[in-house]
Scaffold this motif. Structure first.
Motif, PDB file in Angstrom:
ATOM      1  N   ILE A 247       1.098   4.051  -3.079  1.00 60.69           N
ATOM      2  CA  ILE A 247       0.797   5.476  -2.892  1.00 60.69           C
ATOM      3  C   ILE A 247       1.980   6.341  -3.323  1.00 60.69           C
ATOM      4  N   VAL A 248       3.200   5.932  -2.953  1.00 62.19           N
ATOM      5  CA  VAL A 248       4.395   6.708  -3.350  1.00 62.19           C
ATOM      6  C   VAL A 248       4.539   6.699  -4.868  1.00 62.19           C
ATOM      7  N   VAL A 249       4.390   5.545  -5.501  1.00 62.23           N
ATOM      8  CA  VAL A 249       4.531   5.433  -6.953  1.00 62.23           C
ATOM      9  C   VAL A 249       3.412   6.202  -7.663  1.00 62.23           C
ATOM     10  N   SER A 250       2.238   6.302  -7.027  1.00 59.36           N
ATOM     11  CA  SER A 250       1.111   6.994  -7.677  1.00 59.36           C
ATOM     12  C   SER A 250       1.371   8.481  -7.874  1.00 59.36           C
ATOM     13  N   VAL A 251       2.388   9.028  -7.202  1.00 52.30           N
ATOM     14  CA  VAL A 251       2.776  10.425  -7.427  1.00 52.30           C
ATOM     15  C   VAL A 251       3.239  10.588  -8.876  1.00 52.30           C
ATOM     16  N   TRP A 252       3.955   9.591  -9.409  1.00 47.94           N
ATOM     17  CA  TRP A 252       4.452   9.640 -10.784  1.00 47.94           C
ATOM     18  C   TRP A 252       3.576   8.858 -11.751  1.00 47.94           C
TER      19      TRP A 252
ATOM     20  N   ARG B  17      -2.403   3.910  -7.676  1.00 47.01           N
ATOM     21  CA  ARG B  17      -3.253   4.017  -6.489  1.00 47.01           C
ATOM     22  C   ARG B  17      -4.290   2.903  -6.442  1.00 47.01           C
TER      23      ARG B  17
ATOM     24  N   THR C 221       0.830  -1.205   0.000  1.00 45.71           N
ATOM     25  CA  THR C 221       0.000   0.000   0.000  1.00 45.71           C
ATOM     26  C   THR C 221       0.867   1.259   0.000  1.00 45.71           C
ATOM     27  N   LEU C 222       1.877   1.277   0.856  1.00 43.11           N
ATOM     28  CA  LEU C 222       2.776   2.430   0.911  1.00 43.11           C
ATOM     29  C   LEU C 222       3.486   2.636  -0.429  1.00 43.11           C
ATOM     30  N   ALA C 223       4.010   1.559  -1.000  1.00 39.44           N
ATOM     31  CA  ALA C 223       4.706   1.663  -2.284  1.00 39.44           C
ATOM     32  C   ALA C 223       3.759   2.153  -3.381  1.00 39.44           C
TER      33      ALA C 223
END
Length: 192
Positions: free
Chosen positions: A129-134, A139, A125-127
């Motif tokens: 969300i972080v990847v969803s920035v790019w 997400r 989940t954390l990964a």
């Protein structure tokens, strides 16, 4: 209807010398970490292969043990469907046993299956969300994990836990392993 037994009653049965079979249905790694003295380990995912021995050994007191009581309850339902009557689930499982200060056999310390699920689900989940920035569609992976955890809670099952239980980390080489447990079950059944 689920039958259960508490820690105090279980300890009293064992202290009285009653013929009790303690069946631990956790993974071999969890069993290796800590288990009730004298218990036999037959992981829940291998239960069907050892059902005949369990049915033969279930003539007396059969107490099912897992970490919290959930997997032991699933085992009890499967045993009941196969015709075994009289099994009881240790209320609260090993967690309750430890909280009561009852003795355990300790081995190499490993993470519990529940803790592994929290790590993997949280990490994914954390990964995501972080990847969803790019990459915004990432997400959806976080949403998928959330949906899976919700389904697991509603159905009282855990697909991720079942998958993690199959990893080599959760299948250590235990002296004797399941074949030794099966031999102990046969011995317990023939003593009746």
């Amino acid at each position: 209807m689920s039958q259960s037994i508490d820690v105090v009653s279980t300890r009293a049965l064992l202290a009285a010398g009653s013929e009790v079979l303690l069946l631990d249905v956790r993974t071999p790694a969890e069993f290796e970490t800590a288990h009730l003295p004298g218990s036999v380990n037959v992981p829940l995912d291998q239960l069907d292969a050892y059902l005949p021995q369990l049915l033969a050994a279930s003539g007396g007191d059969l107490i099912l043990v897992c970490q919290s009581g959930n997997r032991a309850g699933q085992c009890q339902a499967r045993l009941g469907a196969a015709g075994a009557a009289g099994s009881r689930v240790l209320s609260g499982g090993l967690n309750a046993w430890l909280a009561a200060g009852a003795p355990v056999v300790r081995g190499r310390q490993r993470w519990s299956l529940e803790r592994q699920v929290r790590l993997v689900a949280g990490g994914i989940t954390l990964a995501a969300i972080v990847v969803s920035v790019w990459l915004p569609p990432a997400r959806y992976l976080a949403g998928f994990i959330g949906a899976g955890l919700t389904f697991a809670a509603l159905t009282d099952t855990c697909a991720m836990g079942m998958l993690l239980a199959k990893l080599p980390y959760n299948r250590p080489r235990v002296t004797g392993g399941v074949p030794a447990a099966a031999a102990k079950l046969r011995e317990h059944g023939s003593a009746r």
